[in-house]
Design a protein around this motif. Structure first.
Motif: not given
Length: 419
Positions: A399-407
């Motif tokens: 998925h071309p989604i810029d997402y940084t999860p917590p941690g």
């Protein structure tokens, strides 16, 4: 069978269970109604009011939730109405065991293939506010009968009830504007959630075009597609061909866009509703066990979750479902092992760590308070999660989604991208 007749049949069946002596407890002796066991629970949000059966001196029975009682009156909530019953008219007050306990026993008597009785049980759960358990049963029925109209109706109804309950909870949590004391930040204020645009893009990538929800492709987007990809052999170039292409159903147009890999236009496509695999993730996985066994604030939904943290505040909202889905899809354990094994779903660490440690290929760390989510690999929830993994689009897209999860950060999944 008409719904009212089905409900009556199920009520009679539950009544037989009551007579068998396992569905109710705490029967007050004749003339001895006011006991500690029948008193309403203390003011504690985690303690549910008991369900009771009043047997009046004339033989009439009233079933409801015990709201309050004093020396003169017993107040029951029947549906949405509070019923006041003079204590002098009551011969017995029977306190039922907790609904979840009775649910487990009722469920053990129903065959996994008995969709009619399972849906009656789901309705019974709905009436008692046990929406997650009801949705789990509905998801199971839809896994064997995808077009069951009663299951689809109940799922829609309960989703609306859940949304209403969440809105009410949020309204109750708001403080008055005129209050001068600074508001206390919610526990998960800093948890990054996907935006509506990002959620929609995941929907596009996860679509099953053989059974899609409603798809909207603006005419201008189709025009851009025809212009930008006019050299591809699947794209019509004549006026007649383009006119006919515009008239195709949205799913057929999107199928061509997928084959051409027109990824620059996917963000313009709107998906109304959820792909079937996402509905299955929400109903059978998130509601079925993940939110309670894994995403609770005491486990991977809290601050001590480590590198794998899930959104726990409203995990069944669209933001919660899609954010947790993306986190699970991308997460890597030590040794670069993905949580989901798409080739052999039953061997996925996500599932294996929910088994008893002695039976697991990836035993869950020995942490305080941990309990297995599944009895064994034949557990219904385990099988439903395997079915969900198998229902996902393959080969898996990135998925071309810029997402940084917590941690600590995790690396997106690698592999062939066909869309």
């Amino acid at each position: 069978m008409p719904r009212s007749l089905r409900a009556t049949t199920f009520a009679l069946w539950i009544g037989a269970c009551l007579l068998a002596g396992w569905a109710g407890v705490g029967v007050a002796p004749r003339g001895a109604i006011a006991t500690d066991e029948t008193s309403p629970p203390a003011e504690n949000a985690e303690v549910a009011r008991p369900e009771v059966i009043l047997i009046l001196k004339g033989g009439q029975r009233i079933t409801g939730t015990l709201i309050s009682q004093d020396d003169t009156t017993i107040v029951l909530r029947v549906g949405a109405v509070d019923v006041r019953v003079p204590r002098e008219d009551v011969e017995h007050l029977n306190v039922q065991r907790p609904a979840r306990e009775r649910y487990r026993e009722l469920r053990s008597l129903i065959d996994d293939a008995d969709s009619e009785r399972l849906l009656q049980l789901a309705e019974w759960l709905r009436e008692r506010g046990l929406y997650d358990e009801a949705m789990e049963e509905i998801a199971h029925v839809l896994s064997i009968e995808p077009d069951n109209p009663e299951a689809l109706r109940l799922r829609l109804l309960i989703n609306r009830l859940i949304a209403l309950r969440e809105r009410t909870a949020n309204d109750d949590a708001r403080e008055p504007r005129e209050r001068a004391v600074p508001r206390r930040a919610p526990v998960e204020t800093d948890f990054p959630l996907l935006s509506e645009e990002q959620i929609n893009l995941i929907k596009v990538y996860e679509l099953d075009l053989s059974n899609p929800p409603r798809i909207i492709i603006p005419r201008a987007t189709v025009e851009r597609f025809l212009e930008r990809y006019s050299e591809h052999p699947l794209v019509p170039t004549t006026r007649e061909g383009r006119t006919a292409f515009h008239r195709k159903p949205a799913a057929e147009i999107l199928d061509v866009m997928f084959r051409v890999r027109a990824r620059d236009l996917y963000a313009d496509i709107r998906v109304i509703g959820n792909p079937a695999s996402i509905d299955r993730f929400r109903d059978a996985v998130s509601r079925g066990w993940l939110a309670t066994a894994c995403a609770s604030t005491a486990c991977h939904g809290g601050d001590a979750a480590g590198s794998f943290r899930l959104y726990a505040r409203r995990p069944h909202s669209d933001e919660g479902v899609y954010t947790n889905f993306l986190i699970i899809d991308r997460h890597r354990m030590s040794g670069d092992v993905p949580l989901i094994n798409y080739e052999q779903p039953a061997l996925s660490p996500l599932l294996q760590m929910g088994l008893p440690r002695d039976d697991s290929a990836y035993p869950h760390p020995n942490v305080r308070g941990w309990r297995p989510a599944f009895r064994n690999a034949q557990d219904r929830r385990f099988r439903q999660t395997v079915d969900w993994i198998e229902s996902l689009y393959k080969p898996r897209p990135e998925h071309p989604i810029d997402y940084t999860p917590p941690g600590p950060s995790v690396r997106p999944a690698e592999g062939p991208v066909e869309r």
